[in-house]
Write a protein that holds these residues in place. Sequence first.
Motif, mmCIF file in Angstrom:
data_model
loop_
_atom_site.group_PDB
_atom_site.id
_atom_site.type_symbol
_atom_site.label_atom_id
_atom_site.label_comp_id
_atom_site.label_asym_id
_atom_site.label_seq_id
_atom_site.Cartn_x
_atom_site.Cartn_y
_atom_site.Cartn_z
ATOM 1 N N CYS A 6 0.856 -1.188 0.000
ATOM 2 C CA CYS A 6 0.000 0.000 0.000
ATOM 3 C C CYS A 6 0.889 1.234 0.000
ATOM 4 C CB CYS A 6 -0.905 0.015 1.231
ATOM 5 S SG CYS A 6 -2.005 -1.408 1.356
ATOM 6 N N MET A 67 -1.195 -1.776 -4.152
ATOM 7 C CA MET A 67 -2.502 -1.182 -3.874
ATOM 8 C C MET A 67 -2.307 0.324 -3.834
ATOM 9 S SD MET A 67 -5.341 -2.010 -0.930
ATOM 10 C CE MET A 67 -6.062 -3.340 -1.913
ATOM 11 N N SER A 124 -6.622 7.488 -1.663
ATOM 12 C CA SER A 124 -6.125 6.129 -1.422
ATOM 13 C C SER A 124 -7.047 5.300 -0.535
ATOM 14 C CB SER A 124 -4.725 6.175 -0.803
ATOM 15 O OG SER A 124 -4.734 6.882 0.430
ATOM 16 N N ASN A 127 -9.322 2.283 -1.809
ATOM 17 C CA ASN A 127 -8.864 0.895 -1.860
ATOM 18 C C ASN A 127 -9.024 0.233 -0.498
ATOM 19 O OD1 ASN A 127 -8.021 0.565 -4.562
ATOM 20 N ND2 ASN A 127 -6.141 1.714 -4.149
ATOM 21 N N VAL A 129 -8.037 -3.258 1.880
ATOM 22 C CA VAL A 129 -7.187 -4.435 2.013
ATOM 23 C C VAL A 129 -7.986 -5.709 1.765
ATOM 24 C CG1 VAL A 129 -5.845 -5.805 3.676
ATOM 25 C CG2 VAL A 129 -5.493 -3.323 3.521
ATOM 26 N N VAL A 140 2.440 -0.670 4.861
ATOM 27 C CA VAL A 140 1.784 0.636 4.731
ATOM 28 C C VAL A 140 2.897 1.651 4.583
ATOM 29 C CG1 VAL A 140 0.344 2.374 5.851
ATOM 30 C CG2 VAL A 140 -0.227 -0.045 6.081
ATOM 31 N N ASP A 143 1.507 7.502 1.597
ATOM 32 C CA ASP A 143 0.330 7.560 0.736
ATOM 33 C C ASP A 143 -0.553 8.674 1.277
ATOM 34 O OD1 ASP A 143 -1.354 6.821 -1.316
ATOM 35 O OD2 ASP A 143 -1.596 4.756 -0.668
ATOM 36 N N HIS A 151 -5.797 1.582 5.992
ATOM 37 C CA HIS A 151 -5.155 0.339 5.565
ATOM 38 C C HIS A 151 -4.492 -0.375 6.740
ATOM 39 C CE1 HIS A 151 -4.963 2.073 1.223
ATOM 40 N NE2 HIS A 151 -6.128 1.502 1.487
#
Length: 312
Positions: A6, A67, A124, A127, A129, A140, A143, A151
């Motif tokens: 991610c 991701m 972000s 998205n 998990v 992680v 982001d 996330h």
Amino acid sequence: MKTLICGSMAYDTIMVFHDQFKKHILPEQLHILNVAFLVPTMRREYGGCAGNIAYNLQLLGGHPQIMATVGDDFAPYAKRLEKLGISQEHIRQVPDSFTGQAFITTDLDDNQITAFHPGAMGFSEQNKVSDASGVTLGIVSPDGRTGMMEHAEQFVEAGIPFVFDPGQGMPMFSGEDLLRFIDQATYVTVNDYEAKLLQDKTGKTLEELAASVKALIVTLGADGSMIYADGKQIAIPTPKPDAVVDPTGCGDAYRAGLLYGIQRGWAWEATGRLASLMGSIKIAHRGGQNHDLTRAELMDAYRKHFGSSITL
């Protein structure tokens, strides 16, 4: 064994000013700064933390799953990932946005002026998990703020161990936020500057922070890295690189080595050495994704530098 990465995808536009900034910026006139630099040298690189980590993990023979959120301009990067055989299943395009963009101008003294546009990274959190199947390890990395927080929570809910890699995203979080991340994470990795910032923000020592995770890894540039695990401090040397060309993406290459070793249950000494080797190889090449070695070449390099063997 799939590794869910991610983080950011970005284009890095790197320009070189063939002079020194200091000759063209008047300190007494900073309040009315208005300068333009002629940059006859320019190149565009594929980057972003998730992209760089995935590239290196793929070189090692891992199974990266990116991701990330990207913009309408992602097509050239998508073609590159397709050519490399890296999955795009969990890369989401956000309409009417740009992929993250870094515009970096460097002078002859290696000073840099950087502007960064996060673009689609700001979405972000779209998205999840849970959308990814067969994942046994995650990370992680930098982001969008909300995405990083969600996330981390989603990895915990899914029972998937993950690495917390705050990187340049650390200023977005308070000390309380960072302590929550560390409480959720299985592993934490930072560079030496980020380690100092982490201690300042949380009010805790590295030893205290390490007690909350299986391992806390601090990279120290040319001085190697230190892994705090099992109540011990494990010093990892950095192999001498063939050349020192560009540090961009070295931390991401290191993290790919960490992920590979963790996935395979290696001892920390071997994991750290592989990670350090990946950073050393990367620094001899411009950009974050222009080094290209086979697994056989990587194993030979490991044997050469550390006097022991690994199997990739």
